[in-house]
Design a protein around this motif. Sequence first.
Motif, mmCIF file in Angstrom:
data_model
loop_
_atom_site.group_PDB
_atom_site.id
_atom_site.type_symbol
_atom_site.label_atom_id
_atom_site.label_comp_id
_atom_site.label_asym_id
_atom_site.label_seq_id
_atom_site.Cartn_x
_atom_site.Cartn_y
_atom_site.Cartn_z
ATOM 1 N N ALA A 173 0.833 -1.203 0.000
ATOM 2 C CA ALA A 173 0.000 0.000 0.000
ATOM 3 C C ALA A 173 0.870 1.257 0.000
ATOM 4 O O ALA A 173 0.580 2.231 -0.697
ATOM 5 N N ASP A 174 1.950 1.203 0.753
ATOM 6 C CA ASP A 174 2.782 2.402 0.901
ATOM 7 C C ASP A 174 3.715 2.630 -0.280
ATOM 8 O O ASP A 174 3.973 3.778 -0.651
ATOM 9 N N ARG A 202 -5.868 1.351 -5.182
ATOM 10 C CA ARG A 202 -5.015 2.371 -5.786
ATOM 11 C C ARG A 202 -3.731 1.746 -6.319
ATOM 12 O O ARG A 202 -3.265 2.076 -7.415
ATOM 13 N N MET A 203 -3.146 0.877 -5.524
ATOM 14 C CA MET A 203 -1.908 0.222 -5.956
ATOM 15 C C MET A 203 -2.166 -0.515 -7.260
ATOM 16 O O MET A 203 -1.386 -0.400 -8.218
ATOM 17 N N LEU A 204 -3.246 -1.258 -7.309
ATOM 18 C CA LEU A 204 -3.526 -2.012 -8.535
ATOM 19 C C LEU A 204 -3.791 -1.086 -9.709
ATOM 20 O O LEU A 204 -3.317 -1.325 -10.828
ATOM 21 N N ALA A 205 -4.534 -0.010 -9.455
ATOM 22 C CA ALA A 205 -4.835 0.901 -10.563
ATOM 23 C C ALA A 205 -3.550 1.490 -11.124
ATOM 24 O O ALA A 205 -3.406 1.695 -12.328
ATOM 25 N N ARG A 206 -2.617 1.749 -10.240
ATOM 26 C CA ARG A 206 -1.369 2.353 -10.671
ATOM 27 C C ARG A 206 -0.458 1.350 -11.363
ATOM 28 O O ARG A 206 0.220 1.677 -12.326
ATOM 29 N N GLU A 218 -10.471 3.403 -12.941
ATOM 30 C CA GLU A 218 -9.048 3.149 -12.700
ATOM 31 C C GLU A 218 -8.233 4.439 -12.796
ATOM 32 O O GLU A 218 -7.300 4.657 -12.020
ATOM 33 N N ARG A 219 -8.596 5.254 -13.729
ATOM 34 C CA ARG A 219 -7.914 6.533 -13.875
ATOM 35 C C ARG A 219 -8.089 7.391 -12.613
ATOM 36 O O ARG A 219 -7.154 8.027 -12.122
ATOM 37 N N LEU A 220 -9.304 7.378 -12.096
ATOM 38 C CA LEU A 220 -9.596 8.120 -10.873
ATOM 39 C C LEU A 220 -8.736 7.612 -9.712
ATOM 40 O O LEU A 220 -8.148 8.388 -8.942
#
Lengths: 175, 175, 175, 175
Positions: free
Chosen positions: C9-10, C87-91, C145-147
């Motif tokens: 996460a970090d 968020r990690m996955l989206a990135r 995902e963009r968000l």
Amino acid sequence: MDAARAELADHGYREANTARIATGAGVAHGTVFLHFPTREELLDGIVMADGQADAAEVVPHLSGSPTLRALLDLHLRQLDAHLPFARMLARELPSLPAALRARVLVVRTPLAEAMRLAILRGQSAGQLRAGDPTTWLSFWFGAVERLLAHPDLFPPLAVRGPALRDGFLTLLECP
Amino acid sequence: MDAARAELADHGYREANTARIATGAGVAHGTVFLHFPTREELLDGIVMADGQADAAEVVPHLSGSPTLRALLDLHLRQLDAHLPFARMLARELPSLPAALRARVLVVRTPLAEAMRLAILRGQSAGQLRAGDPTTWLSFWFGAVERLLAHPDLFPPLAVRGPALRDGFLTLLECP
Amino acid sequence: MDAARAELADHGYREANTARIATGAGVAHGTVFLHFPTREELLDGIVMADGQADAAEVVPHLSGSPTLRALLDLHLRQLDAHLPFARMLARELPSLPAALRARVLVVRTPLAEAMRLAILRGQSAGQLRAGDPTTWLSFWFGAVERLLAHPDLFPPLAVRGPALRDGFLTLLECP
Amino acid sequence: MDAARAELADHGYREANTARIATGAGVAHGTVFLHFPTREELLDGIVMADGQADAAEVVPHLSGSPTLRALLDLHLRQLDAHLPFARMLARELPSLPAALRARVLVVRTPLAEAMRLAILRGQSAGQLRAGDPTTWLSFWFGAVERLLAHPDLFPPLAVRGPALRDGFLTLLECP
DNA sequence: GATGAATGAGGCTTCATTCAT
DNA sequence: TATGAATGAAGCCTCATTCAT
């Protein structure tokens, strides 16, 4: 060579950088090596040239049996006139390449020798106390080099130098 | 740390090399950085540890109003006991990173201060001549550092040190 | 594994660091490799475990022919409930090791498939316009995902998500 | 720079390797750093140069009130013309160094803004439905980036892009 | 003479993984 | 099972020196 001089004053011998010297001289980096085969020869050349020029400045004043006070003053004036160079040497002389270091030291001997003779004369004349002139000069040169090497620790040479000189003379003179 | 100490003694701070330290310690190069985050922290750590240890050795002898002669001897003995370290500092102190240099200088103050007080006491007691103790100590420290920084130019500290000390005391003492 | 989760996460997958994970878990660095043969297996295990857990949470709500709106809401709620992971996955999903990436995508299909069926049902019932559900879902997943991937560029998911959902539904619904 | 471009296309920003760039350029590793002070400046320079060049290509077509369809086509053509670069950005934009990411996003605004204005014009003209253009563009950009970021999951941009465009326009146009 | 791009060895640092204890 | 010191390959960067032009 002026650029190299400036580089030595700004960064010292160890950190002097040929690329910066070239930039400072307004020539290409490679051009430096047309005039000097290696970095070492360039820097050593500067150090010796300046060291010798300084020594030469001093030599005329060594004749005529000057007093010790006059020689100490001469020494201080000369250091002050070439302060960045003198500071660089005070800081880095011990870690300079052995050959260069030896040559620098040789160039400096006339002044030291003149001081030694002045002390001997003073002693003969009964104005200076008895004692080993070489040891005394260790105190003088040691204190002056220390002053130069730590410009942030002590007052500027122009201020502190005369005080050192007076203290030194007071110790040596017969009471 | 012993390998780093040896490296500092052999090559000085500027030229100290982490790969050589690793080899000296008999470990892989990367291993060094398990114990010390950076080269600088390793070297600074050694310098401060040794500097503080040396200073600590000296402190117990500073109490009880020792004579100046005793303090000069103490100084010489301590330098001689850690000669490679003392030489390295004498050579490179002026070009050490500013923060480290400042800390080294702080660690050394107690001895200098004790000497200053001993001089003042000697002056009050009429054994030492009048004059500025700080200037006098500049001569002492300057001469000693010069002696250490140029080991090839002067006799060894064990020989030359006492001569310096005697010359220094003779100058300071009332005739 | 909780420490690895926090690390992911970090710092994300690429920058996740086994030493930091060990520290976070309060064990020695080497201990990590008793439980997981390699960094990759550890991280992949976390990603799959969490991905599957998230998917499992969602599955019960997929039965019973839910409306598209309900599914979009479910999607948003679930992302919000596991925001750091999402968020990690989206990135980083596109640059994850191929095998892991494929497995993550597979785990996500039930929700996408349920949405597709909901769209088809909506179209049959005359509530949604004609058009390719797969294309529509590209818009939805792409926007979400963009968000998530640019948290500093957009309002938080809890704010912007519902707006996206409403905009999406408005476009799909028969006027 | 071409070697760096190829490296970015092949390995992405994070994994781009200065040694491989040097090899690709047919020069020594150190040579890279004659031309670019750091890896980051090299890569950022490429990304910005290419990003700006792409943006500049597009700008002339933004004047004269183009239709949304024309702009979407323009967008697709331009991405297709720089596919490896576009893919790299789609994959890694969220994890690029913050400063670079911000600059890339700024460079892209003219196109997005032109699309927004085209939507507003379409709405005024009664050709496009009511709704928030920003939300709509989130769908478009999100879908396109997702398509680019997962080249193995979807048909090629040249195939899938037009389908996305048609689906998008159908949703926006008044029935 | 001058250029300046290129070299290549050497320096510091990181990190997944191993292994003796 | 756990430890944690150790490994070693790989990464980025510097700089005196060379050489084709």
